[in-house]
Design a protein around this motif. Structure first.
Motif, PDB file in Angstrom:
ATOM      1  N   GLU A 278       0.846  -1.217   0.000  1.00 25.13           N
ATOM      2  CA  GLU A 278       0.000   0.000   0.000  1.00 25.13           C
ATOM      3  C   GLU A 278       0.868   1.248   0.000  1.00 25.13           C
ATOM      4  OE1 GLU A 278      -3.623   0.528   1.755  1.00 25.13           O
ATOM      5  OE2 GLU A 278      -3.961  -1.565   2.386  1.00 25.13           O
ATOM      6  N   PHE A 279       1.945   1.214   0.782  1.00 23.84           N
ATOM      7  CA  PHE A 279       2.863   2.365   0.801  1.00 23.84           C
ATOM      8  C   PHE A 279       3.528   2.532  -0.565  1.00 23.84           C
ATOM      9  CE2 PHE A 279       3.663   1.188   5.538  1.00 23.84           C
ATOM     10  CZ  PHE A 279       2.445   1.754   5.892  1.00 23.84           C
ATOM     11  N   VAL A 280       3.908   1.403  -1.170  1.00 26.12           N
ATOM     12  CA  VAL A 280       4.564   1.447  -2.482  1.00 26.12           C
ATOM     13  C   VAL A 280       3.612   2.036  -3.520  1.00 26.12           C
ATOM     14  CG1 VAL A 280       5.513   0.030  -4.358  1.00 26.12           C
ATOM     15  CG2 VAL A 280       6.141  -0.466  -1.980  1.00 26.12           C
ATOM     16  N   ASN A 281       2.355   1.596  -3.481  1.00 27.76           N
ATOM     17  CA  ASN A 281       1.367   2.086  -4.433  1.00 27.76           C
ATOM     18  C   ASN A 281       1.191   3.587  -4.366  1.00 27.76           C
ATOM     19  OD1 ASN A 281       0.884  -0.450  -5.427  1.00 27.76           O
ATOM     20  ND2 ASN A 281      -0.909  -0.842  -4.144  1.00 27.76           N
ATOM     21  N   LYS A 282       1.369   4.134  -3.160  1.00 24.34           N
ATOM     22  CA  LYS A 282       1.181   5.577  -2.976  1.00 24.34           C
ATOM     23  C   LYS A 282       2.505   6.342  -3.072  1.00 24.34           C
ATOM     24  CE  LYS A 282      -3.173   5.391  -0.466  1.00 24.34           C
ATOM     25  NZ  LYS A 282      -3.602   4.177  -1.175  1.00 24.34           N
ATOM     26  N   SER A 283       3.530   5.668  -3.604  1.00 24.53           N
ATOM     27  CA  SER A 283       4.862   6.274  -3.766  1.00 24.53           C
ATOM     28  C   SER A 283       5.447   6.774  -2.454  1.00 24.53           C
ATOM     29  CB  SER A 283       4.824   7.431  -4.790  1.00 24.53           C
ATOM     30  OG  SER A 283       4.390   6.953  -6.035  1.00 24.53           O
ATOM     31  N   LEU A 284       5.014   6.189  -1.359  1.00 23.31           N
ATOM     32  CA  LEU A 284       5.565   6.541  -0.048  1.00 23.31           C
ATOM     33  C   LEU A 284       6.726   5.621   0.332  1.00 23.31           C
ATOM     34  CD1 LEU A 284       2.239   7.153   1.886  1.00 23.31           C
ATOM     35  CD2 LEU A 284       3.973   8.865   1.357  1.00 23.31           C
ATOM     36  N   LEU A 285       6.939   4.601  -0.481  1.00 23.54           N
ATOM     37  CA  LEU A 285       7.984   3.611  -0.213  1.00 23.54           C
ATOM     38  C   LEU A 285       8.357   3.006  -1.559  1.00 23.54           C
ATOM     39  CD1 LEU A 285       9.429   2.129   2.235  1.00 23.54           C
ATOM     40  CD2 LEU A 285       7.661   0.375   2.036  1.00 23.54           C
ATOM     41  N   PHE A 286       9.566   2.482  -1.639  1.00 23.99           N
ATOM     42  CA  PHE A 286       9.999   1.860  -2.883  1.00 23.99           C
ATOM     43  C   PHE A 286      10.367   0.411  -2.628  1.00 23.99           C
ATOM     44  CE2 PHE A 286      10.632   6.360  -3.156  1.00 23.99           C
ATOM     45  CZ  PHE A 286      10.094   6.667  -4.400  1.00 23.99           C
TER      46      PHE A 286
END
Length: 1205
Positions: free
Chosen positions: A417-425
């Motif tokens: 979910e974080f990756v999807n929101k560009s908050l994590l890679f």
């Protein structure tokens, strides 16, 4: 300009002058090429806002249609939509030809389409990202006129919107794919009423003549339907661009069978839409060069002219296009604030970096916090937990499984979910996932959650302790490397000082971590957390740091050394030694072999740090002027830069096409010069590694380079194999002076501290001093004379002075030649000190800026950092390697000659030293019962000393050359000696009877006494002879080898002997036969030594490649090959194998070479390695019980080793 456009502008001039702020309007027009920098300055010089606006409009009225369109677009882009609407009717009719605009390269057709569609103009400063733009255009082409989606996603500030606009700034793409036009909608984070307003505005724009409806749609569904009809009937084959989409429900309003390009931080927003969806991820960082390009355009400077802070600013911006642009815009307005904005970035003061008008958020942190606020409530805290992740580290899923006490699948779902929101890679490595934050996200999280950080770090440590007991981590565990690298960091951040000290002061932890990652990171942690560790125990902290620093070259090698054995070599007061002793005792009970160095108290460590940064010989190393960094270069063609305190690598540059021979920092530390076998001299930026200058006037390889000490006017000196030195001025291309005088290669050069003199060293054996101003020779010192009459063989007497270094006060100069380092007083030319530690040739020496330490670099791939005070005060006695040892019950007596020619008798148990005599001693021996001492000298004379009553007996008959070996017979009445003159002398010294055994044609290599007055000798002439020492006759003459016989050993049953040779073979002989029993082949180097087992069934042989072979004596078969090549391709014995000895039970074998090794004879496996400080051990003396071992290394250090029980 068209009359219609001109009239429209004049008509609305007053309204425009009253409302517009010219600054950002002009940015856009400059970017479009319709306004010059000089015109901008002229506008800015007007005193009031209204007068500036009037001046700008006056200029536009004098320009063409393009400037009108540029002004119109700038108004739209900067939010002056009402004013832009006033000018809309006056927009000139632009030709739709494909001819490109002379300034921007964009056709008039494209300009019109984008202007009418509300597409933002290029930013004031624009840097092309062609690869990404091409990727977006390819995806748009794939839509092929059919409904579908192209999604550009990435984190805040990565340049998504600019890329979307740039992708449609293409004539052929618009003509071919979107002839109906392009329509841009800036969506952003919206509620339903906000979305309805966006839809209403879009419908109005698409239906300007109101041919479809007189009124606005009243709700989202109506607006969606209206939009569908307008796009289908009025604007077919058009592209709708939705910028900055946050929510999937927003997209449903636009999901009506049209072609859509969207930008978002959350790639999952399109999961529920209909039709094909093509995704283009945008990397979170610009490259350094792109970042510098943006800054240079903003401040209107060449990239090369940017101040040093520019590089640091790009580094601190973490490559974010947004942050670089924000800083660039600020610097354009405030050109003297480079240092200020760099400080704000370093201190994470994002709120002070105010917005550029082209971005929607007041400050950088606000842009990120909005992304976080959009997360589901139940996962927000998990994102907060990521505040403690280190920068630039990809974290395995397993680490977060431990932190959150969850199954892998649960953790991956949250992180996705974080990756999807560009908050994590996410980085997929095979089957495992690794996650990381962009540096700006780390900065944002740590600033936002600063009050919770200590507790968050404590949480991860607590969870780790629940899962693991140190040091039970296994290298194959997914998360293992993370814990080894960052456990100490989390403990220190959690203020868990007790736990941190327990970890860092644990030999188990040190062993496990260094085996995986080497010693540099651990040394860094001891420096980083010194304030915490010193609170617990300053001495213990120093013990461990010194242990790592001085053994770094060993701890970084393969196979990994036994760290407990290394620890046993530390001083007995050291915590490292005490922990090693405790562990060793436990392991000895399980059959592990360990050695105690019983006489180590007499040894003082002169070096402070030993590092191994290169994969081949290190030719030079130097300090930066601030003493914080060390640069080094070598045979691997690289330039390395690392921290002086810890050895941590900062920079690695593939500097030349051939070996790099020297490097030097400039006085201001901005540059590093390198020179090479490729005849080139290069100047590099020391922080970034960029090439600045390239010189190529030398005709042979360039061996050395050095900058002057003054920063006012840089001069660089270089010396070459063409026998000359050259002086270079960095401000001009050709060299300034050429210095002639040496008659062989110039190896090194150094300016004196006041820059008046230049010192140079040469292969002609001299050190010369030159006047820098006149380029004349001032003084010459012949260094070669200091090596005469040394212990080195005369045939190896070519002395090449490799390098020199001035002390800070200019009073002393240090010189390296062979493996020695000398310190001279300049005025008196007297030697102050010398130090030894390197295992091979020393290529470079250099004092630190304050003179407290100095660097040396060597062929042995290491760089050593020495403490000057210790070296100058060092009065350590160095022994020659030819010693004799007698083992009596519990006593060990060692007879040795020191470097100042004194003969000394050392009690190995008590350490007591008796100085017996001073002479030019070349060899010595003890009688079996310690009644007498014999020694031979370099002039061929032999003397016997009776210590009890101090009587001396001198031989009347001298050898013609240096005496090499002497030995008493068992009854102590006769002394046998051999020398370089090929004769063996038998001296019954009590009866004054002499016999000379003369039959060898060349020098006698050595001899052994046999029973019944027999003697075995071997020689360079390839023969082995058996003598009767009573008659002086040769009884048997064995022609053994074509080359030199290097060694022989006699079987314990006295029936056989072995011979080894430079011809790479060994042979087993019977005393009864003149032909060999077995010829042992297989060695690839000179076979230098051999030894029979006590039961005479085995023979061990050792060669110059570090290999040991164990043979069956009865049939000559090879049983084991010991010392195979290591991973790095170097022999594991560190050089020649020079001596071998079996244990009484034949189960163990000890070998001497570069260091000492013990072997399991049954398996051929290594049991233990003892690393001596020096190398090139010539002989190992072993007690009859195989528990005590004595040797001397090439540094003159004596080792008395005892098996630990």
């Amino acid at each position: 300009m068209d009359a219609k456009a001109r009239n429209c502008l004049l008509q609305h001039r007053e309204a425009l002058e009253k409302d517009i702020k010219t600054s950002y309007i002009m940015d856009h027009m400059i970017s479009d090429g319709f306004l010059t920098i000089l015109e901008e300055e002229k506008v800015r010089n007007e005193p009031t806002q209204q007068q500036r606006a009037a001046m700008l409009i006056k200029m536009i009225l004098k320009k063409d249609n393009g400037s009108y369109i540029s002004f119109y677009n700038a108004l739209l882009h900067e939010g002056y939509k009402d004013l832009a609407a006033l000018l809309h009717d006056g927009i000139p009719v632009v030709s739709s030809s494909s001819g490109k605009d002379s300034v921007s390269g964009i056709t008039s057709y494209v300009r019109t389409v984008l202007c009418e569609g509300g597409v933002p103009q290029r930013p004031v400063v624009f840097v092309a990202r062609k690869k990404l733009v091409n990727a977006i255009q390819q995806k748009l082409s794939k839509l092929n006129g059919e409904p579908g989606w192209v999604t550009i996603y990435g984190m805040a500030g990565c340049g998504k919107s600019v890329l979307a606009a740039e992708a449609v700034r293409d004539h052929s793409l618009l003509k071919r794919c979107f002839p109906g036009g392009v329509h841009w909608v800036s969506v952003g984070k919206q509620d339903k009423s906000g979305l309805l307003m966006k839809l209403q505005n879009l419908c109005t724009r698409l239906d300007q003549d109101e041919s479809f409806s007189q009124r606005l749609p009243l709700n989202i569904e109506e607006a969606k339907d209206r939009l569908r009809i307008l796009l289908l009937r009025k604007h077919p084959s058009s592209l709708l661009i939705l910028d900055d989409i946050w929510d999937p429900w927003v997209l449903k309003a636009f999901d009506n069978q049209c072609q859509i390009l969207l930008t978002t931080r959350d790639k999952s927003v399109t999961d529920s839409v209909m039709g094909p969806n093509y995704v283009v991820p945008v990397e979170s960082s610009l490259g350094k060069e792109k970042g510098l390009e943006i800054l240079s355009l903003f401040v209107n400077m060449k990239k090369a002219d940017l101040p040093e802070q520019a590089h640091s600013i790009i580094k601190e911006c973490k490559g974010s296009p947004l942050v670089v642009s924000l800083i660039g815009a600020l610097l354009r307005d405030f050109p003297n604030r480079w240092e200020y904005y760099l400080r704000q970035l370093q201190n994470k003061q994002f709120k002070r970096i105010r917005k550029s008008s082209s971005y929607d958020y007041e400050a950088l942190d606000e842009a990120m916090s909005i992304s976080v606020e959009m997360l589901r409530e139940d996962i927000k805290n998990y994102y907060t937990d990521l505040s403690i992740l280190p920068k630039d580290v990809k974290v395995p899923t397993k680490v977060l499984c431990i932190l959150w006490d969850m199954e892998t699948e649960e953790v991956e779902d949250i992180l996705q979910e974080f990756v999807n929101k560009s908050l994590l890679f996410c980085d997929r490595n095979g089957k495992s996932f690794r996650y990381y934050l962009h540096d700006l996200q780390v900065d944002f999280l740590t600033e936002k959650n600063c009050s919770q950080l200590q507790d968050l770090h404590k949480k991860i440590i607590t969870q780790f302790q629940r899962y693991y007991q140190l040091p039970s981590l296994l290298p194959d565990q997914e998360d293992c490397m993370y814990w080894y690298n960052f456990l100490a960091y989390h403990m220190a951040s959690a203020k868990m000082h007790k736990e941190l000290c327990a970890l860092m002061f644990s030999l188990d932890w040190i062993k496990a971590k260094t085996e995986l990652v080497g010693p540099a990171h651990l040394i860094h942690e001891f420096v980083e957390y010194r304030h915490i560790l010193d609170e617990k125990d300053c001495a213990v902290s120093e013990n461990f740091q010194e242990f790592l620093s001085l053994n770094g070259h060993l701890l970084g090698r393969q196979p990994f050394p036994n760290i407990v054995q290394l620890g046993l070599c530390e001083p007995e007061t050291s915590e490292v030694y005490q922990q090693a002793k405790l562990q060793a005792k436990q392991e000895v009970d399980n059959g592990t072999l360990y050695l105690e160095w019983t006489n180590k108290k007499t040894i003082m460590n002169l070096s402070r740090l030993v590092v191994r940064p290169h994969t081949d010989a290190v030719y030079h190393a130097c300090f930066s002027e601030d003493g914080q960094r060390i640069a080094s270069c070598g045979a691997d063609k690289t330039l390395q830069v690392f921290k002086a305190e810890t050895g941590e690598k900062l920079l690695e540059i593939k500097a030349h096409e051939d070996e790099v021979l020297c490097c030097a920092f400039s006085t201001d530390d901005r540059f590093i010069a390198t020179c090479s076998v490729d005849k080139k001299v290069k100047i590099w930026n020391s922080m970034t590694g960029e090439l600045v200058h390239n010189y190529d006037e030398h005709s042979e390889q360039v061996n050395c380079c050095h900058f002057t000490n003054s920063s006012h006017h840089f001069l660089l000196a270089t010396g070459s194999s063409d026998c000359v030195l050259k002086l270079w001025d960095l401000n001009q291309k050709p060299c300034r002076n050429t210095l002639f005088g040496h008659i062989n290669s110039v190896n090194h050069c150094r300016f004196s501290p006041d820059d008046k003199l230049l010192a140079s060293c040469s292969a002609d054996g001299t050190l010369k001093l030159w006047d820098v101003t006149s380029a004349n020779e001032r003084k010459s010192i012949n260094v070669k004379q200091f090596f005469l009459n040394s212990e080195d063989p005369q045939e190896d007497m070519e002395v090449i002075v490799k390098c020199c270094s001035w002390s800070a006060d200019g009073a002393r100069i240090m010189v390296a030649a062979k493996n020695k380092i000398f310190l001279w007083n300049i005025d008196s030319c007297s030697k102050v000190a010398d130090c030894r530690g390197h295992l091979s040739w020393v290529h470079g020496v250099m004092f630190s800026p304050d003179g407290s330490s100095f660097l040396t670099s060597s062929d042995d791939q290491t760089i050593r950092l020495w403490e000057t005070k210790k070296v100058c005060k060092n009065s350590a006695i160095m022994l020659k390697q030819e010693v004799d040892v007698v083992f009596q019950e519990n006593e060990v007596m060692v007879l040795a000659v020191d470097h100042i020619k004194r003969l000394q008798l050392i009690n190995g148990k008590t350490g007591q030293i008796d100085y017996l005599t001073e002479a030019q001693v070349s060899c010595c021996c003890l009688s079996p019962h310690l009644q007498y001492i014999a020694f031979g000298d370099e002039n061929g004379a032999i003397e016997i000393l009776e210590p009890v009553n101090n009587r001396i007996f001198q031989s009347r008959i001298r050898h013609k050359k240096t005496v090499r070996h002497i030995q008493f017979t068992a009854d102590e009445k006769t002394l046998i000696s051999s020398s370089d003159d090929s004769a063996i002398q038998v001296w019954n010294w009590q009866l004054e009877e002499y016999d000379v055994l003369q039959a060898h044609q060349e020098t006698v290599k050595d001899f052994r006494l046999l029973k019944n007055s027999r003697l075995l000798s071997w020689s360079f002439d390839g023969t082995v002879k058996v003598w009767n020492i009573i008659t002086g006759k040769v009884e048997k003459d064995f022609v053994c080898h074509q080359g030199t016989v290097l060694s022989c050993d006699i079987s314990h049953d006295a029936t056989k002997f072995s011979s080894t040779s430079a011809d790479k073979t060994a042979k087993i002989w019977s005393f009864d036969l003149l032909s060999p029993l077995h010829e042992l082949r297989g060695h690839n180097g000179c076979v230098r030594c051999s030894a029979f087992s006590v039961d005479s069934t085995l023979l061990a042989t050792g060669d110059d490649n570090g290999e040991i072979r164990i043979w069956n004596v009865s049939n000559g078969e090879l049983l084991h090959l010991c010392a195979p090549l290591s991973e790095e391709g170097a022999a594991t014995h560190g050089g020649w194998v020079t001596d071998l000895c079996f244990s009484p039970d034949g189960k163990m074998l000890i070998s001497a070479g570069g260091y000492l090794k013990w072997w399991n004879v049954v398996t051929g496996q290594s049991l233990q390695t003892f690393y001596t400080n020096g190398t090139n051990l010539k002989k190992i003396h072993v007690s009859p019980d195989f528990k005590t071992y004595v040797t001397v290394d090439n540094l003159g250090i004596l080792y008395i080793l005892q098996t630990l029980e």
